[in-house]
Write an enzyme that holds these catalytic residues in place. Sequence first.
Site, PDB file in Angstrom:
ATOM      1  N   CYS A  33       0.880  -1.448   0.311  1.00  0.00           N
ATOM      2  CA  CYS A  33       0.448   0.372  -0.027  1.00  0.00           C
ATOM      3  C   CYS A  33       0.692   0.966  -0.099  1.00  0.00           C
ATOM      4  O   CYS A  33       0.348   2.179  -0.085  1.00  0.00           O
ATOM      5  CB  CYS A  33      -0.742   0.146   1.472  1.00  0.00           C
ATOM      6  SG  CYS A  33      -0.118  -0.075   2.563  1.00  0.00           S
ATOM      7  N   ASP A  35       2.988   2.726   2.887  1.00  0.00           N
ATOM      8  CA  ASP A  35       2.308   3.548   3.912  1.00  0.00           C
ATOM      9  C   ASP A  35       3.664   3.437   4.282  1.00  0.00           C
ATOM     10  O   ASP A  35       3.958   2.257   4.768  1.00  0.00           O
ATOM     11  CB  ASP A  35       1.200   2.897   4.566  1.00  0.00           C
ATOM     12  CG  ASP A  35      -0.350   3.245   3.998  1.00  0.00           C
ATOM     13  OD1 ASP A  35      -0.135   3.709   2.935  1.00  0.00           O
ATOM     14  OD2 ASP A  35      -1.374   3.288   4.341  1.00  0.00           O
ATOM     15  N   CYS A  59      -2.853   5.552   5.934  1.00  0.00           N
ATOM     16  CA  CYS A  59      -4.562   5.277   5.494  1.00  0.00           C
ATOM     17  C   CYS A  59      -4.789   5.870   7.474  1.00  0.00           C
ATOM     18  O   CYS A  59      -3.975   5.681   7.866  1.00  0.00           O
ATOM     19  CB  CYS A  59      -4.562   3.749   5.208  1.00  0.00           C
ATOM     20  SG  CYS A  59      -4.563   2.621   6.996  1.00  0.00           S
ATOM     21  N   CYS A 103      -2.562  -2.399   8.534  1.00  0.00           N
ATOM     22  CA  CYS A 103      -2.218  -1.166   9.413  1.00  0.00           C
ATOM     23  C   CYS A 103      -1.602  -1.802  10.268  1.00  0.00           C
ATOM     24  O   CYS A 103      -1.104  -1.429  11.168  1.00  0.00           O
ATOM     25  CB  CYS A 103      -3.177  -0.847   8.897  1.00  0.00           C
ATOM     26  SG  CYS A 103      -4.290  -0.379   7.266  1.00  0.00           S
TER      27      CYS A 103
HETATM   28 FE1  FES Z   1      -1.508  -0.302   4.243  1.00  0.00          FE
HETATM   29 FE2  FES Z   1      -3.293   1.085   5.730  1.00  0.00          FE
HETATM   30  S1  FES Z   1      -3.989   0.591   3.766  1.00  0.00           S
HETATM   31  S2  FES Z   1      -1.380   0.881   6.487  1.00  0.00           S
END
Ligand code: FES
Length: 128
Positions: A33, A35, A59, A103
């Site tokens: 993702c 992040d 996110c 996450c």
């Molecule tokens: Fe990857 Fe939340 S979508 S950490």
Amino acid sequence: MYTEKVLDHFSNPRNMGEIKDANGVGMVGNAKCGDIMQMFIKVNDDGIIEDVGFKTFGCGAAIATSSMATEMIKGKTVEEALKLSNAAVVEALQGLPPQKIHCSVLAEEAVKAAVEDYEKRKAEKAEA
Ligand code: FES
């Protein structure tokens, strides 16, 4: 989709931001993702995490889990912080949608990375 606790920690994150006198800093990311989460801890001579902060470029669930993780390790020993699991963070947030579990893994990994950095710095100091 999200519990009240998640929404609360997302819209009102605790311990957000870098702490200046941190002696342990960890940064982790999720390649899928994209992040990124950064965790800062200040550990005192008794091995207690006196202060903690986080910076999350990610996110809403990543922000909520990092916020909750900081609350869960503040005032704890580094050994206790190492035992923090992503499942415990999810439970404290009263659940996360399945596609958002990764996450919370990031939050667990960020805490571990910060503690590892603290241990490394401590060992280097002892050697010097
Ligand atoms: Fe990857 Fe939340 S979508 S950490």
